[in-house]
Enzyme design. Structure first.
Site, PDB file in Angstrom:
ATOM      1  N   PRO A 290       0.829  -1.211   0.000  1.00  0.00           N
ATOM      2  CG  PRO A 290      -0.953  -1.610   1.459  1.00  0.00           C
ATOM      3  CD  PRO A 290       0.362  -2.188   0.984  1.00  0.00           C
ATOM      4  CB  CYS A 291       1.328   3.714  -2.632  1.00  0.00           C
ATOM      5  SG  CYS A 291      -0.316   4.322  -3.079  1.00  0.00           S
ATOM      6  CD  GLN A 292      -3.002   4.140   0.975  1.00  0.00           C
ATOM      7  OE1 GLN A 292      -2.163   3.250   0.929  1.00  0.00           O
ATOM      8  NE2 GLN A 292      -4.250   3.947   0.591  1.00  0.00           N
TER       9      GLN A 292
END
Length: 348
Positions: free
Chosen positions: A79-81
């Protein structure tokens, strides 16, 4: 190396997996802790969905999924957040919570030493220690590593989505294939033929082709919005108070319409909302629908996200679609790996 098996970590709704499947790259399983991913993942891909926290996945688990494959491919899009520009202000040491997901990926890679590894993420991941630790770990275990920022429009994705792609192999040099398209695909080419809708209207035969309702003032705003324009084009009485303030002057990309003959902006988890970015339809007075967002993410038109009699949760599906690896980018990554495998066979 006749039998190839792939496992997709952080598989989400199956964007990367589906790209692999369309390129004939066998994916045996996808792993994600989000139960909402199970239906779209399994309904569209002949692969098993494993609902599990990556930190709880063991080398034994992965080995069982790979089975007796001659060549193992481990893929993942953590997940890139944590690596986004917005999230950087919350960074501590890069190893807590979601920041640690790449370390979990690294742990599994070290434990099973798959033949090929690929990872996709936001470009800013390269600014962080966790990414360079990941690369160093792979190199220390005999991998040749390539990574670079890829423009998704050059691989058939109709949106300006730049991503960091990493490819690593234990069998020699590996790299991303050259761009597959000369001219970027446009919004018109992607969604121009879909049924016209008004704000709040739903298509009768496609649960995802439903547009969000608009307040009276937002309906007025979109009617005076120009494709490619900003809220700065509006009459003064329609400008939001937050944009009148000095702090709001630097956010011109919200409340905007897309342009027919250019790629769409990057799809986000809130791309179904007019006020969340340049997500207004080029000519219809509404935000884009979930189906349009999915197509812009290069999912096939018939990709199924909810069961036939299931309810559509706009927020949940927006998250799955916005977070997905674009299918066409997944195909390009798969082609890169297939080309590498062909080269390996020629050498042997």
């Amino acid at each position: 190396m006749n039998k190839i098996s792939c496992v997709d970590l952080f598989c989400g709704a199956g964007g990367l997996t589906h790209g692999f499947v369309l390129e004939g790259m066998p994916v045996v399983a996808g792993i994600d802790m989000d139960p909402a991913c199970r239906f779209p993942y399994e309904a569209n891909n002949s692969a098993k969905f494993v609902e599990k926290d990556i930190s709880k996945v063991t080398a034994t688990d992965l080995s069982a999924l790979f089975g007796d494959a001659d060549l193992k491919v481990l893929a993942g899009c953590a997940p890139c957040q944590p690596f986004s520009t917005y999230a950087q202000r919350y960074e501590l040491d890069g190893k807590d919570g979601k920041w640690g997901l790449l370390y979990e990926f690294s742990r599994l890679a070290k434990a099973i030493l798959p033949d090929v590894i690929t990872m996709e993420n936001v470009p800013t991941v390269a600014k962080h220690e966790v990414f360079h630790d990941f690369v160093d770990t792979l190199k220390q275990h005999g991998y040749k590593v390539w990574f670079g920022v890829v423009d998704s429009t050059q691989y058939g994705v109709p949106q300006t989505r730049k991503r960091m792609v990493l490819l690593a192999s234990r069998h020699g040099e590996i790299a991303m294939i050259q761009p597959t398209v000369k001219k970027p695909k446009t919004v018109r080419q992607a969604i121009g033929r879909l049924r016209s809708l008004s704000a709040g209207e739903a298509a009768p035969r496609d649960k995802l082709h439903v547009s969000s309702t608009l307040s009276d003032i937002n309906l007025q705003r979109i009617k005076v919005s120009k494709p490619g324009g900003t809220w700065r084009d509006w009459p003064e009485h329609l400008v939001a108070n937050c944009h009148r303030a000095a702090s709001g002057k630097s956010y011109p990309s919200v409340y905007g319409r897309m342009e027919w003959d250019k790629p769409a902006p990057t799809m986000t988890t809130q791309c179904y909302g007019f006020g969340n970015g340049r997500f207004g339809h080029p000519e219809q007075d509404r935000a884009i629908t979930l189906r349009e967002a999915a197509i812009i993410q290069s999912f096939p038109r018939d990709y199924v996200f909810v069961p036939k009699n299931g309810e559509v949760s706009v927020r949940m599906l927006g998250r799955l679609i916005g977070n997905a690896v674009p299918v066409e980018l997944g195909r390009a990554i798969a082609r890169s790996i297939k080309l590498h495998i062909t080269e390996i066979k020629q050498i042997q």
